[in-house]
Structures are given as structure tokens and as C-alpha cells.
Design a protein around this motif. Structure first.
Motif, short mmCIF file in Angstrom:
data_model
loop_
_atom_site.label_atom_id
_atom_site.label_comp_id
_atom_site.label_asym_id
_atom_site.label_seq_id
_atom_site.Cartn_x
_atom_site.Cartn_y
_atom_site.Cartn_z
N HIS A 280 2.24 46.68 27.13
CA HIS A 280 3.21 47.67 26.67
C HIS A 280 3.46 48.67 27.78
O HIS A 280 2.54 49.35 28.22
CB HIS A 280 2.61 48.35 25.43
N PRO A 281 4.69 48.76 28.27
CA PRO A 281 4.95 49.63 29.42
C PRO A 281 5.25 51.08 29.05
O PRO A 281 5.59 51.88 29.90
CB PRO A 281 6.20 48.98 30.05
N PHE A 282 5.13 51.44 27.77
CA PHE A 282 5.47 52.80 27.34
C PHE A 282 4.22 53.68 27.32
O PHE A 282 3.11 53.18 27.38
CB PHE A 282 6.14 52.74 25.96
N PRO A 283 4.38 54.99 27.20
CA PRO A 283 3.19 55.88 27.23
C PRO A 283 2.21 55.56 26.10
O PRO A 283 2.62 55.27 24.98
CB PRO A 283 3.79 57.28 27.02
N THR A 284 0.92 55.60 26.41
CA THR A 284 -0.08 55.29 25.39
C THR A 284 -0.78 56.56 24.89
O THR A 284 -0.53 57.65 25.39
CB THR A 284 -1.12 54.29 25.93
N LEU A 285 -1.64 56.36 23.92
CA LEU A 285 -2.25 57.50 23.23
C LEU A 285 -3.34 58.14 24.10
O LEU A 285 -4.21 57.46 24.62
CB LEU A 285 -2.87 57.01 21.92
N ASP A 286 -3.30 59.45 24.22
CA ASP A 286 -4.36 60.19 24.89
C ASP A 286 -4.94 61.18 23.88
O ASP A 286 -4.40 62.26 23.66
CB ASP A 286 -3.79 60.92 26.11
N LEU A 287 -6.06 60.80 23.28
CA LEU A 287 -6.64 61.63 22.22
C LEU A 287 -7.07 62.99 22.73
O LEU A 287 -7.08 63.97 21.99
CB LEU A 287 -7.82 60.92 21.57
N ILE B 13 16.69 51.52 15.49
CA ILE B 13 15.68 50.46 15.61
C ILE B 13 16.20 49.32 16.49
O ILE B 13 15.48 48.78 17.33
CB ILE B 13 15.30 49.92 14.22
N GLY B 14 17.48 48.95 16.28
CA GLY B 14 18.05 47.85 17.05
C GLY B 14 18.02 48.15 18.54
O GLY B 14 17.62 47.29 19.35
N VAL B 15 18.41 49.36 18.91
CA VAL B 15 18.44 49.73 20.33
C VAL B 15 17.02 49.70 20.92
O VAL B 15 16.80 49.19 22.02
CB VAL B 15 19.07 51.14 20.49
N GLN B 16 16.06 50.19 20.14
CA GLN B 16 14.68 50.19 20.64
C GLN B 16 14.11 48.77 20.71
O GLN B 16 13.32 48.45 21.59
CB GLN B 16 13.80 51.09 19.77
N ALA B 17 14.54 47.92 19.77
CA ALA B 17 14.10 46.52 19.82
C ALA B 17 14.62 45.86 21.10
O ALA B 17 13.90 45.09 21.75
CB ALA B 17 14.59 45.77 18.59
N LEU B 18 15.85 46.18 21.47
CA LEU B 18 16.39 45.58 22.69
C LEU B 18 15.70 46.14 23.94
O LEU B 18 15.55 45.44 24.94
CB LEU B 18 17.91 45.76 22.74
N GLU B 19 15.23 47.38 23.86
CA GLU B 19 14.39 47.90 24.96
C GLU B 19 13.12 47.07 25.11
O GLU B 19 12.68 46.77 26.22
CB GLU B 19 13.97 49.35 24.67
N VAL B 20 12.53 46.74 23.97
CA VAL B 20 11.32 45.92 23.98
C VAL B 20 11.63 44.55 24.57
O VAL B 20 10.87 44.03 25.40
CB VAL B 20 10.76 45.79 22.54
N VAL B 21 12.74 43.97 24.17
CA VAL B 21 13.14 42.66 24.70
C VAL B 21 13.36 42.75 26.21
O VAL B 21 12.91 41.90 26.98
CB VAL B 21 14.42 42.16 23.99
N ARG B 22 14.01 43.83 26.63
CA ARG B 22 14.29 44.03 28.05
C ARG B 22 12.99 44.11 28.85
O ARG B 22 12.91 43.62 29.98
CB ARG B 22 15.11 45.31 28.23
N ALA B 23 11.97 44.72 28.25
CA ALA B 23 10.69 44.87 28.95
C ALA B 23 9.91 43.55 28.98
O ALA B 23 8.93 43.43 29.71
CB ALA B 23 9.86 45.96 28.27
N HIS B 24 10.32 42.58 28.19
CA HIS B 24 9.59 41.31 28.09
C HIS B 24 10.54 40.12 28.18
O HIS B 24 10.64 39.34 27.24
CB HIS B 24 8.80 41.27 26.78
N PRO B 25 11.20 39.97 29.33
CA PRO B 25 12.21 38.91 29.43
C PRO B 25 11.62 37.50 29.29
O PRO B 25 12.33 36.58 28.93
CB PRO B 25 12.82 39.13 30.82
N ASP B 26 10.32 37.37 29.56
CA ASP B 26 9.71 36.04 29.44
C ASP B 26 9.25 35.73 28.02
O ASP B 26 8.92 34.59 27.71
CB ASP B 26 8.50 35.92 30.37
N ALA B 27 9.21 36.75 27.18
CA ALA B 27 8.66 36.55 25.85
C ALA B 27 9.75 36.37 24.78
O ALA B 27 9.54 35.66 23.80
CB ALA B 27 7.77 37.74 25.46
N PHE B 28 10.89 37.01 24.98
CA PHE B 28 11.91 37.02 23.94
C PHE B 28 13.28 36.64 24.48
O PHE B 28 13.64 36.98 25.60
CB PHE B 28 12.02 38.42 23.30
N GLN B 29 14.03 35.96 23.62
CA GLN B 29 15.43 35.66 23.94
C GLN B 29 16.25 36.02 22.71
O GLN B 29 15.91 35.65 21.59
CB GLN B 29 15.55 34.16 24.24
#
Lengths: 389, 389
Positions: A280-287, B13-29
Motif C-alpha cells: 500500500h503506497p499511501f500513508p500508514t498508521l502512526d500510533l 469511492i469510484g475515483v479512489q478505487a481507480l487510484e488504487v488500480v493505478r497504484a497496482h497496474p499488475d494486479a487489476f484491469q
């Protein structure tokens, strides 16, 4: 009935383990005990739990115990040899090792070498000889079950709790942007205020739902279906930081929770990648940065929408569909400034209690109720607005 | 590569889901998209993610999109029918439903009726028609995966995280009875003070270990073996309430935690009943009463013992056994008032750094080191005490 051998039965962990056994006479049977000190307590334990074998530290102790326990069918042994016998007692299925310090190493080895599962409270054994103990356990198919609360926690998180023993779901709520508003201020809340969510960046509909706590009500119903649980066992608690995203409680009192920064990309990523997890490339939790996680009760008087959700489920049939339709109408009216914030629950209540319930739950019934409630409420409230202006 | 269909791709949610897809081009199409509004954004998404089919709300919108996307190999449809096509698109493996409100019900049904797994962000569908959706999903073998952060949390706690994607273990420490003592006070701490643990009622040895934080060091080593993890990935955080018993962090940023009142009978019960869970007659956790869970960093200067544990693992071989022996000697000397509290780390350091390391980890080597360290340290420190008096 699981047959237990307990080493260190007169120590703190041993005594508490026997409390657990006492509370579950149908689940556990003590077949062997060992203790180094407090022979009087050990004698009492033997009288109560009736093990087949018991071991003490020294031969004098064994002799003394024999006299105290005269007539009871228990084999009494002592020393390292006795401890070894209790640790690998053939009739035991699970060995609880709770002796203090390095003295636990040999019995731990004896237990896993005999292929018995080992509940390990004596961490020193693993500290001294982790490679040896774990490789022997693997070779003999013996499980190492942590008793230390920290390692038990990790083990439980890794394993997951499963659904069989689930007692309660605790949904957390941020409390929304109006959490600290007094009741008399609610009528004058503007859409801009209600849309200003403190922790989550979301769409308009869900942000207003979050301000009224209707969102949490919808989530209670959602949980009822996703996890096949009675809504009576779904609770809601306010957690303003939105770090703990919800908790589950098991029948044994253990609670599991999931935490992360309030970033919807995380649950989205999990849902998309399930059953795998991806980096996960987004910021993670820092307790340490978070510092404090707080919890408070929901104010059900200021935020009555949550109750309507429980009510809708209790009525059943098409009532939750009516609730949902009424809420969608109310949110739209509020965003269009046709009603004020305090009227949202009133619209929902009117829609829920006024609708003609259908006991069936066919798609046709549901869609009919959805349509009827929308038409009726829109008409009523637009007429009211028209009359008022 | 998982093939996704996303309904509501221009919403939050849709926009954020596509961010996730963008970060994982090998995992999702992305193979299908649908959106009701923001056609300009939808056109951009189509250009970037190249779905095979896309649906919009109205025929005019479809016409407009066709002109914008001229030349791209994408089928463009619209309305309820279009939404249905995207929801059950044959080439998709997972449908992400993120449209707002009741409009999500029919596509949700279409998805599960086609046997596709459904990642559900539109909670309204379940609220309106939970019985119908869940029974159809079960009948067709379609999984319902929650996207709501709360339900994702519950789902993750039920499932457990497994070991494959484990990134980090975070052991919590109460900080012990001396957490807030200034460094210069430590030398004069009495056994009575050090035995007065704020949250846990335990045996003497472990309570002193808790006061020095050596206990946490031993637990780091224990975790290394129990969970087969590099100690570099085992962290320690102070949590004075002893409610969160430890946490695990996954590669995707999700953190799982286990909570309960600080009562050793709970982890004992879990270890004894595993893999089942038994009803628990002891007091359970009330987060409202707890109110606040706090976290702070370990002060490694005042409490150096934790570092020695990491050092022992880095040295390897018999070093952890030497560390353990030195600690047992130190605790005994302290309880017998032969050394002061601040000398405990000194004894441990001397034992760890002074011992003749053996690379082997046979039981014989380990026991030899244990014996040597004990003899040497006891002698040294008893001589010192004798000279001083």
C-alpha cells in the motif's frame, strides 16, 4: 473434554488456569500437575481436580504430599524427572507450561518431543532455545500456543476470530461534524456545516448521513445482512478519531479491532485484492502520532436516526426500504434547503411509520415501497414549504 | 490480474478505487465502467484505463461520450440497461458497486445473479433488500465484500490477516510501575515499588521484568520464534492502560489489534480452548468506561534492557540464553536487595557481552551457557556487595 497437564500450578498463571478449568468443568480435565513450591496449595489442587500424577521439586516434598494425600489415587513424583513426566504425560492432550524462568526449558522440550500441543507461559524457554523448540515442535506436529497476552493478541489477529463464537459487533462512528453541537443549534445547521466532516472525505449523501448518524443506522442494517447477526448484537460507539474502524467481541471476552488512518483507499484495496493483500503506497498508521484513541456513547436524543434503523429492522419486511427512501428524500430536501437539519429525522420517522408495510421482500414489493415513500414525502414536504413561504 | 467492473466511477469511492488500480497496474484491469454524472471525468477515465464497455445515465450523455471517445474501442451504453450490463459484465471477475443510494439495488442484484463477487460500497442495496441479495448471493456462490470501512474492519477481524502479508508486529507495553520515574530515581527504587504493577497482577519475576522492560525484550525474542519474523519487524510501543494487548500491521496498511481487560485468565482460556472459544464468566471490556487508549514511545535511555534483547538476537547463537540467565540472576539479586534497581541492566549487559558465545544451539550448549553466566555473575556481584559492606 480436553485433558490438561499444568506445570507451575501454584504460581500466578497456574492458579488462574485452574480458575478457568473450574469455570468450565465440561471442557477441561486436569490429568497432571507440577509445582515447585506451596505444597499446601498443591495438595488442595490435587484434592479438587484429581489429577492422575503430580510432581514436586524435592523428594522431601513428595514424601510430605504423600502423607497429606493418603488414600487418593494419585502418583507422586519429584525433581527434574517428575517434571519431565508431567510435561509429556501420555494421557494429556495439552501441556500448560507456567514454571518460572529457565527451569521451563527441559519440560518444554519434553512436551513438544512427545508431540503434545504446548500452551506456553514460560517465555524464557523460547528465549533460550527458540530454534530448537520450534524445529522440534514442527517435526513432531506439536502446536505452540502463546499464553502471554501480547502473543495471544498477535496469534488471534493472525488467525481471525471466525463467526462461530461471535458475540457482538461494535460499529464505531466518528460522530460526524455535529457531534458537539447542542440540540437547539441543530435546526440552524447549514448544508455547508453538515458537509464539513472532521475525519472522512466522502460524497455528499453519505456525509449528511454521517451528520445525522443515519449512516450508522444504515450500517447496522448492513452488518445484520453481511454478517448474519441479530441487530440486538450490533452496537454503536462514538470514536471521534476514526482510527478504529470497528470491533468484534467474542463469547470469551476477547475483542478484535481493525485500525488504519481514515482513508477509504484502504478498505477499497482490501476488497479489490481479497483474499490477498497488496503493498500500500499511501500513508500508514502512526500510533505515536495519534497518541490517544477515545470512545464515548452515542447521544440518541440529539441524533434519533440511529434508533429508526433498529426500529425498521424490528418491523421487518419492507420497513428498511421505506426508511432508506425516506432518508434519501430527507437528505435531498435538506441539501436543497427545503427543510432544516432538525427536520431530517422527522421526514425519516414519517416515511418509516407512515408507509404501508408489505411482509414480502420481493424486488417488486421493495421497489414499490421505495417509490411510494418518495412520492408521498416529496409531495408532503414540498407542499409544506410552499405553504410556509 | 483481476478484472474489475466499477459502477459509480466518478463518485468519491469510484475515483479512489481507480487510484488504487493505478497504484497496482499488475494486479487489476478495468474492463467496465459506469457513471451517472461528470462525463468529462468519465471520458478521462476511459482514456486512461481502457475499459471494454462504459455506461452513462442518459442517451444524450452516451452520444456526447461517443464523440469525445471517437476511435477508442469501447462500447458505450446508457440507462438502467447499461448499468445492468456493466454490473454483470461477463469478462469482469469482481464488481465494485459505488453508486449513490437506492439506484444501486438493481445492479447489485444483477451482479450477484451473474455469480460475480460484489465489492459493495452502496450500503443502501443491502438496507433495502438484504434478505434477497444475500440469499441470491449464496445461491450463486457470489461473495459480498464490504467496502464500508466499518464492515471491512469486521470482515478482517473475522477472517484474520494470516501470515503471508504480515509487515510488522507491534507489542504493547504497559510501561510498568516505573514508567514515569525520572532516571535519577531508579537507583533507589525498592523491590516493593517495582513489584507494584499498575495494570497486571503477576508473579514476582515477571513483574520485575516488566519494571525494567526486560519483559518486553524477552517478548520480542518470543515473537521472533512464535511468528517466525525478523526482530527488525517487531516494534514496541507503550500503552499504559494494557487494554490493547498487541497489534499487527499488514503490507496494505491495515492494522489488527486484540483488546480485553488486563486479566490473564482470558489468554489462558483462549490457549486452553483453542481453536474453539468458550463463554467467559469474567468481566468484559467496556470501552465507554475505559474512555481513552493512549500510546507513547519507549524511553530506551531510562530502560536499556529492551535494547539488549535486540542485541542478543543480532549476536545469535547462545546470546539470548546468556541474556536470559543474566536477567534471572539480576532479578534475584535485586529482590534480595544485593543490587539496586539501576544495576539490573548493568548485570544483564555484563552477562550478555561477557559470555563465551557458542554458535551452536544444542540443548547442551544452551544449558552450559546458562550455567556459566549464572555462576560468573552471582560470584562477581556477591563479591562486590561483600567488598562494599
Amino acid at each position: 473434554m480436553k485433558r490438561l497437564s499444568i506445570l507451575g500450578s501454584t504460581g500466578s498463571i497456574g492458579v488462574q488456569a485452574l480458575e478457568v478449568v473450574r469455570a468450565h468443568p465440561d471442557a477441561f480435565q486436569v490429568v497432571a500437575l507440577a509445582a515447585g513450591r506451596r505444597l499446601d496449595l498443591l495438595a488442595e489442587q490435587v484434592r479438587e481436580f484429581r489429577p492422575q500424577v503430580v510432581s514436586v521439586g524435592k523428594p522431601e516434598g513428595a514424601q510430605e504430599l504423600k502423607e497429606w494425600l493418603r488414600g487418593l489415587p494419585v502418583k507422586i513424583c519429584f525433581g527434574e524427572e517428575g517434571l519431565g513426566e508431567v510435561a509429556a504425560y501420555p494421557d494429556a492432550q495439552l501441556i500448560l507450561l507456567a514454571v518460572v524462568g529457565a527451569a521451563g526449558l527441559k519440560p518444554a522440550l519434553a512436551a513438544v518431543r512427545s508431540g503434545k500441543d504446548l500452551a506456553l507461559a514460560t517465555k524464557e524457554a523460547l528465549v533460550m532455545a527458540g530454534a530448537l523448540l520450534t524445529s522440534e515442535a514442527t517435526a513432531r506436529g506439536a502446536k505452540l500456543l502463546p499464553v502471554d497476552s501480547e502473543h495471544s493478541a498477535i496469534f488471534q489477529c493472525l488467525e481471525g476470530g471466525g463467526r462461530a463464537a461471535l458475540k457482538r459487533i461494535i460499529l464505531t462512528a466518528s460522530g460526524g461534524p455535529l457531534r458537539q453541537y447542542p440540540k437547539e443549534r441543530l435546526a440552524s445547521v447549514t448544508p455547508e456545516e453538515a458537509l464539513n466532516h472532521p475525519t472522512w472525505n466522502m460524497g455528499k449523501k453519505i456525509t449528511i448521513d454521517s451528520a445525522t448518524l443515519m449512516n450508522k443506522g444504515l450500517e447496522v442494517i448492513e452488518a445484520r445482512w453481511l454478517f448474519d447477526i441479530d441487530v440486538k448484537r450490533v452496537d454503536v460507539i462514538v470514536h471521534p478519531q476514526s482510527i478504529v474502524h470497528s470491533l468484534i467481541e467474542y463469547v470469551d471476552g476477547s475483542v478484535l479491532a481493525q485500525l488504519s488512518p481514515p482513508d477509504m483507499r484502504l478498505p477499497i484495496l482490501y476488497a479489490l485484492s481479497y483474499p490477498d493483500r497488496l503493498e500500500h503506497p499511501f500513508p500508514t498508521l502512526d500510533l505515536l502520532q495519534v497518541g490517544s484513541l477515545t470512545f464515548e456513547a452515542v447521544d440518541r436524543e440529539r441524533f434519533p436516526c440511529l434508533e429508526y434503523a433498529y426500529e425498521a429492522v424490528a418491523v421487518g419486511g419492507t420497513a428498511p426500504a421505506a426508511l432508506n427512501a425516506a432518508n434519501e428524500v430527507a437528505v435531498e430536501l435538506f441539501l436543497n434547503r427545503e427543510i432544516n437539519f432538525a427536520q431530517i429525522p422527522q421526514v425519516i420517522e414519517a416515511g418509516l411509520r407512515g408507509h404501508r408495510s408489505r411482509s414480502g421482500e420481493s424486488l417488486q414489493d421493495i421497489l414499490a415501497v421505495d417509490r411510494e415513500v418518495r412520492e408521498e414525502l416529496s409531495q408532503t414536504y414540498r407542499d409544506k414549504v410552499r405553504q410556509a413561504s
